[in-house]
Scaffold this motif. Structure first.
Motif, PDB file in Angstrom:
ATOM      1  N   TYR A 191       0.833  -1.213   0.000  1.00  0.00           N
ATOM      2  CA  TYR A 191       0.000   0.000   0.000  1.00  0.00           C
ATOM      3  C   TYR A 191       0.866   1.260   0.000  1.00  0.00           C
ATOM      4  N   GLU A 192       1.971   1.212   0.738  1.00  0.00           N
ATOM      5  CA  GLU A 192       2.867   2.375   0.776  1.00  0.00           C
ATOM      6  C   GLU A 192       3.480   2.637  -0.597  1.00  0.00           C
ATOM      7  N   ALA A 193       3.869   1.575  -1.297  1.00  0.00           N
ATOM      8  CA  ALA A 193       4.429   1.733  -2.645  1.00  0.00           C
ATOM      9  C   ALA A 193       3.381   2.282  -3.607  1.00  0.00           C
ATOM     10  N   ALA A 194       2.133   1.825  -3.440  1.00  0.00           N
ATOM     11  CA  ALA A 194       1.066   2.316  -4.307  1.00  0.00           C
ATOM     12  C   ALA A 194       0.785   3.794  -4.057  1.00  0.00           C
ATOM     13  N   GLU A 195       0.873   4.213  -2.787  1.00  0.00           N
ATOM     14  CA  GLU A 195       0.661   5.630  -2.468  1.00  0.00           C
ATOM     15  C   GLU A 195       1.748   6.501  -3.089  1.00  0.00           C
ATOM     16  N   VAL A 196       2.974   6.000  -3.091  1.00  0.00           N
ATOM     17  CA  VAL A 196       4.065   6.747  -3.722  1.00  0.00           C
ATOM     18  C   VAL A 196       3.786   6.942  -5.210  1.00  0.00           C
ATOM     19  N   ASP A 197       3.181   5.935  -5.829  1.00  0.00           N
ATOM     20  CA  ASP A 197       2.856   6.013  -7.257  1.00  0.00           C
ATOM     21  C   ASP A 197       1.584   6.816  -7.520  1.00  0.00           C
ATOM     22  N   GLY A 198       0.957   7.311  -6.461  1.00  0.00           N
ATOM     23  CA  GLY A 198      -0.233   8.145  -6.614  1.00  0.00           C
ATOM     24  C   GLY A 198      -1.535   7.380  -6.749  1.00  0.00           C
ATOM     25  N   ALA A 199      -1.578   6.127  -6.302  1.00  0.00           N
ATOM     26  CA  ALA A 199      -2.800   5.328  -6.417  1.00  0.00           C
ATOM     27  C   ALA A 199      -3.841   5.806  -5.416  1.00  0.00           C
ATOM     28  N   ARG A 203      -8.181   2.284  -6.225  1.00  0.00           N
ATOM     29  CA  ARG A 203      -7.215   1.524  -7.028  1.00  0.00           C
ATOM     30  C   ARG A 203      -6.400   0.573  -6.154  1.00  0.00           C
ATOM     31  N   LYS A 204      -6.068   0.990  -4.954  1.00  0.00           N
ATOM     32  CA  LYS A 204      -5.341   0.092  -4.040  1.00  0.00           C
ATOM     33  C   LYS A 204      -6.218  -1.117  -3.689  1.00  0.00           C
TER      34      LYS A 204
END
Length: 295
Positions: A191-199, A203-204
């Protein structure tokens, strides 16, 4: 002469069977023997008393050709299709919401789970009051929203819907806990990686939560399907299979044949057919989901 290692191995084997013996006795007495006895009785014409007349497969031919049985089978399919996906969706939504940081999380979790602590007989009685056409809370809510009250449990159109609603309400909390356990196994790093990508949150959920919960989805699907095939209590307490057998499922039909009509051989035949239906559905789920369907 038996060697020392062989004696030790024999000792361990006997000890193992000694520990297994109580469970094996229960398994044979209450599961294996009744199932084998069902197959035996289904080949006879028997009303519970008197001699048995061997008829071989005549009971199966008669049951499968009966219009009443086809209606019961249709009711069972409608019931399963109503209970299983609805319970899965609501359980997942509740688990996802309660897995976030919200106030009064313990209160909400306990409130949703508490219906599972109530027996299905008590649940059925509660919902009989809720769906009462004169003073039931459901009709009062409908009237407040501008709709006409419905005679839920005496209508062939709405009785099955009422039973499905009551069953879903009773089961959501149990499977919510299973989904919560599944959510705890998903690493937070994803989830943290997805937040960095702007998800976004949606979408998460769509690309992380749903795919990684697949084993949990399969477990819930298998358990719900088996539970729905064998559900009896809520139908017995809410509708008694009526009106006009519109809520009679295969499990309840076994009771009708055996203990209302005293056609024990026909009841055993339907029980065997139900067993094959469950086995067929589980085999299909195994083929579709593969190793993830093994629990």
């Amino acid at each position: 002469m038996v060697s020392l290692p062989s004696r030790r191995k024999m000792k361990y084997t006997l000890e193992a069977y000694g520990f297994l013996a109580p469970a094996l006795v229960i398994l044979i007495t209450f599961i294996i023997y009744p199932v084998l006895n069902l197959f035996y009785i289904s080949f006879f014409d028997w009303r519970g008393l008197g001699a048995k007349e061997f008829v071989f497969l005549d009971n199966y031919k008669m049951i499968l050709q009966r219009e009443e049985f086809r209606q019961v089978l249709k009711n069972t399919i409608i019931y399963i299709l109503g209970v299983v996906p609805t319970t899965m969706v609501l359980s997942l939504i509740a688990a996802v919401l309660l897995n976030t940081k919200i106030r009064l999380k313990s209160f909400y979790r306990t409130s949703i789970f508490s219906p599972t602590a109530i027996s299905f007989v008590a649940t059925g009685i509660i919902w009989v009051w809720m769906f009462n056409s004169d003073y039931g809370l459901v009709n009062r809510v409908l009237e407040a929203l501008g709709f006409s009250p419905l005679d839920w449990l005496k209508s062939t159109s709405y009785a099955m819907l009422a039973v499905i609603i009551a069953t879903v309400w009773a089961r959501v909390g149990y499977f919510m806990v299973i989904y919560l356990a599944g959510l705890q196994t998903i690493p937070e790093e994803y989830y943290e990686a997805a937040e960095v990508d702007g998800a976004t949150s949606f979408r998460k959920f769509l690309h992380i939560t749903l795919p990684l919960l697949k084993p949990t989805h399969v477990l819930v699907l298998v358990m719900l399907t088996i539970f729905s095939f064998r559900d009896f209590d809520q139908i017995y307490t809410m509708t008694g299979g009526g009106p006009l057998m519109s809520t009679t499922t295969l499990a309840y039909y076994i009771y009708v044949l055996s203990f209302e009509r005293f056609r024990f051989s026909e009841g055993a035949t339907v029980a065997v057919i139900l067993l094959f239906f469950v086995i067929a559905v589980q085999y299909l789920q195994r083929k579709v989901f593969g190793d993830e369907a093994i629990y």
